[in-house]
Design a protein around this motif. Structure first.
Motif, PDB file in Angstrom:
ATOM      1  N   GLN A   2       0.839  -1.205   0.000  1.00 25.22           N
ATOM      2  CA  GLN A   2       0.000   0.000   0.000  1.00 25.22           C
ATOM      3  C   GLN A   2       0.873   1.253   0.000  1.00 25.22           C
ATOM      4  N   ALA A   3       1.960   1.201   0.753  1.00 23.72           N
ATOM      5  CA  ALA A   3       2.860   2.358   0.826  1.00 23.72           C
ATOM      6  C   ALA A   3       3.589   2.600  -0.484  1.00 23.72           C
ATOM      7  N   LEU A   4       4.093   1.527  -1.105  1.00 21.85           N
ATOM      8  CA  LEU A   4       4.907   1.673  -2.317  1.00 21.85           C
ATOM      9  C   LEU A   4       4.091   1.976  -3.569  1.00 21.85           C
ATOM     10  N   SER A   5       2.830   1.598  -3.574  1.00 24.75           N
ATOM     11  CA  SER A   5       2.017   1.704  -4.794  1.00 24.75           C
ATOM     12  C   SER A   5       1.313   3.040  -4.960  1.00 24.75           C
ATOM     13  N   GLY A   6       1.345   3.887  -3.937  1.00 26.90           N
ATOM     14  CA  GLY A   6       0.597   5.136  -3.994  1.00 26.90           C
ATOM     15  C   GLY A   6      -0.774   5.036  -3.359  1.00 26.90           C
ATOM     16  N   PHE A   7      -1.123   3.843  -2.886  1.00 29.22           N
ATOM     17  CA  PHE A   7      -2.451   3.655  -2.304  1.00 29.22           C
ATOM     18  C   PHE A   7      -2.643   4.530  -1.070  1.00 29.22           C
ATOM     19  N   THR A   8      -1.621   4.610  -0.226  1.00 28.86           N
ATOM     20  CA  THR A   8      -1.752   5.425   0.987  1.00 28.86           C
ATOM     21  C   THR A   8      -1.840   6.906   0.648  1.00 28.86           C
ATOM     22  N   ASP A   9      -1.249   7.298  -0.480  1.00 31.16           N
ATOM     23  CA  ASP A   9      -1.345   8.697  -0.918  1.00 31.16           C
ATOM     24  C   ASP A   9      -2.770   9.030  -1.351  1.00 31.16           C
ATOM     25  N   ILE A  10      -3.423   8.078  -2.019  1.00 31.02           N
ATOM     26  CA  ILE A  10      -4.819   8.276  -2.412  1.00 31.02           C
ATOM     27  C   ILE A  10      -5.689   8.499  -1.178  1.00 31.02           C
ATOM     28  N   GLN A  11      -5.396   7.742  -0.120  1.00 34.29           N
ATOM     29  CA  GLN A  11      -6.212   7.792   1.095  1.00 34.29           C
ATOM     30  C   GLN A  11      -5.804   8.920   2.043  1.00 34.29           C
ATOM     31  N   ALA A  12      -4.805   9.709   1.671  1.00 34.45           N
ATOM     32  CA  ALA A  12      -4.263  10.721   2.579  1.00 34.45           C
ATOM     33  C   ALA A  12      -5.330  11.705   3.038  1.00 34.45           C
ATOM     34  N   ASP A  13      -5.208  12.154   4.276  1.00 31.82           N
ATOM     35  CA  ASP A  13      -6.113  13.160   4.807  1.00 31.82           C
ATOM     36  C   ASP A  13      -5.964  14.446   4.002  1.00 31.82           C
ATOM     37  N   PRO A  14      -7.038  14.936   3.402  1.00 30.89           N
ATOM     38  CA  PRO A  14      -6.931  16.116   2.532  1.00 30.89           C
ATOM     39  C   PRO A  14      -6.488  17.381   3.262  1.00 30.89           C
ATOM     40  N   LEU A  15      -6.699  17.439   4.562  1.00 38.55           N
ATOM     41  CA  LEU A  15      -6.340  18.649   5.305  1.00 38.55           C
ATOM     42  C   LEU A  15      -4.902  18.580   5.823  1.00 38.55           C
ATOM     43  N   SER A  16      -4.542  17.460   6.444  1.00 35.37           N
ATOM     44  CA  SER A  16      -3.191  17.349   7.013  1.00 35.37           C
ATOM     45  C   SER A  16      -2.178  16.792   6.028  1.00 35.37           C
ATOM     46  N   GLY A  17      -2.669  16.071   5.009  1.00 34.98           N
ATOM     47  CA  GLY A  17      -1.764  15.419   4.071  1.00 34.98           C
ATOM     48  C   GLY A  17      -1.206  14.106   4.572  1.00 34.98           C
ATOM     49  N   ARG A  18      -1.611  13.666   5.777  1.00 36.03           N
ATOM     50  CA  ARG A  18      -1.069  12.427   6.335  1.00 36.03           C
ATOM     51  C   ARG A  18      -1.616  11.222   5.579  1.00 36.03           C
ATOM     52  N   PRO A  19      -0.715  10.374   5.028  1.00 33.89           N
ATOM     53  CA  PRO A  19      -1.177   9.184   4.305  1.00 33.89           C
ATOM     54  C   PRO A  19      -1.929   8.236   5.244  1.00 33.89           C
ATOM     55  N   LYS A  20      -2.816   7.433   4.663  1.00 34.31           N
ATOM     56  CA  LYS A  20      -3.600   6.477   5.442  1.00 34.31           C
ATOM     57  C   LYS A  20      -3.652   5.134   4.719  1.00 34.31           C
TER      58      LYS A  20
END
Length: 344
Positions: A92-110
């Motif tokens: 999930q981390a390497l594929s960009g999946f966590t970036d898609i899920q990132a909190d739009p306000l803080s930018g923290r990946p999820k």
């Protein structure tokens, strides 16, 4: 109960289990005998392990040319990460999946809170194996099929999540998601809905008793509604919140606006559509008792599902499988004594 977990049961139900210790040389002839009866050989060891055991694709396919040999890995057999230990969150981390899920306000990946990479890779691998079996049907030749979790997940998200990076030289690296997550609070729960077309937008506004939004200059066209997405969703959520879930769902359905209540996992079991689909079945699992399972998703007109069977214990079928391969009782007894096979 200590011998089984719900996850083990779900992925192993209905299978037969033979357990071999491949580090012992006496196990190799048994595996070769099994391969001789197989259409597909699947392995997901880390790169290098299956080669040391003597059952790499080159060796096996040289001996059985019509076999489909499947290798599943974390990131692929070559490259700087090839020997990394990999679990679902790593992909999930390497594929960009966590970036898609990132909190739009803080930018923290999820992370996605399910094993999305593991299970999606299994589906892709199954599809690839079926394609290879069809090719064998036409050519008589087997082949080596390689599927990595990393390749699977990047392919999986490409259509929509990587759209801003599709056009070479015109990449948009600053595409930010709006904070709204498409879940709307009602007076007693949560719902989701979509109003993409103009007709759906009109129907939504009327269902919410907000005809004023139809002429609102911020939302007059699909382009404007997209541009002002966050503001639009906040206005809509405030209007939704005065309705009970059942009432607003009924109004939206009557207006043909795609919608659904947000169900808890226990609520899924009693949902009328799930019941109508005959999706959830109960069965007895030795060592655990009465359990429920979801049937396989696909239905076939000419080869309908048999009932869901229990999961086997590790090595539960070692003896009958060896008997089918022609091993006599003395040979089987020695293999058990020498711990070449496991029998439960």
């Amino acid at each position: 109960d200590t011998n089984f977990t719900p996850g083990f049961i779900t992925v192993n139900r209905g299978k037969r289990s033979i357990a071999l210790d491949l580090k012992k040389p006496e196990a190799a002839p048994i595996l070769w005998d099994l391969i001789a009866t197989a259409d597909v050989f699947a392995q997901n060891f880390r790169p290098g392990v299956i080669e040391r055991l003597g059952f790499d694709a080159t060796t096996v396919l040289a001996r059985q040319t019509n076999l489909v040999y499947l290798s599943i890995s974390g990131v692929g057999p070559r490259g700087p990460y090839a020997k990394k230990r990999v679990y679902d969150p790593v992909i999930q981390a390497l594929s960009g999946f966590t970036d898609i899920q990132a909190d739009p306000l803080s930018g923290r990946p999820k992370m996605i809170r399910t094993l999305i990479a593991d299970k999606t890779t299994a589906v892709y691998a199954s599809q690839a194996v079926v394609a290879a079996l069809l090719a064998r049907e036409r050519t008589g030749q087997g082949q080596h099929v390689e599927v990595s979790m990393l390749d699977t997940m990047i392919s999986f998200i490409w259509a929509e999540a990587m759209a801003p990076l599709t056009k070479v030289g015109q990449e948009d690296f600053n595409v930010a998601a709006t904070p709204h997550d498409m879940i709307f609070s009602t007076s007693d729960g949560y719902i989701t809905f979509g109003a993409v077309s103009d007709n759906e937008w009109l129907a939504l506004c009327r269902s919410l008793n907000r005809p004023d939004l139809i002429e609102d200059p911020r939302f007059k066209t699909a382009a404007l509604r997209s541009k002002n997405r966050q503001e639009r969703l906040e206005v809509i959520e405030a209007s939704v919140g005065i309705f009970p879930t059942a009432e607003i769902i009924a109004k939206l359905e009557a207006a043909d606006v795609p919608c659904a209540p947000i169900l808890s996992r226990p609520d899924v079991l009693s949902d009328p559509q799930v019941i109508a689909n005959e999706l959830i079945h109960e069965l007895h699992q030795p060592g655990m008792g009465q359990i429920r399972q979801a049937r396989a998703a696909a239905k076939f007109s000419s080869s309908p599902h048999t009932k869901i069977l229990a999961a086997p214990g590790l090595g539960e079928h070692s003896v009958p499988v060896l008997e089918e391969l022609g091993y006599n009782p003395e040979e089987i007894s020695k293999l058990i004594t020498d711990q070449v096979i496991i029998k439960t």
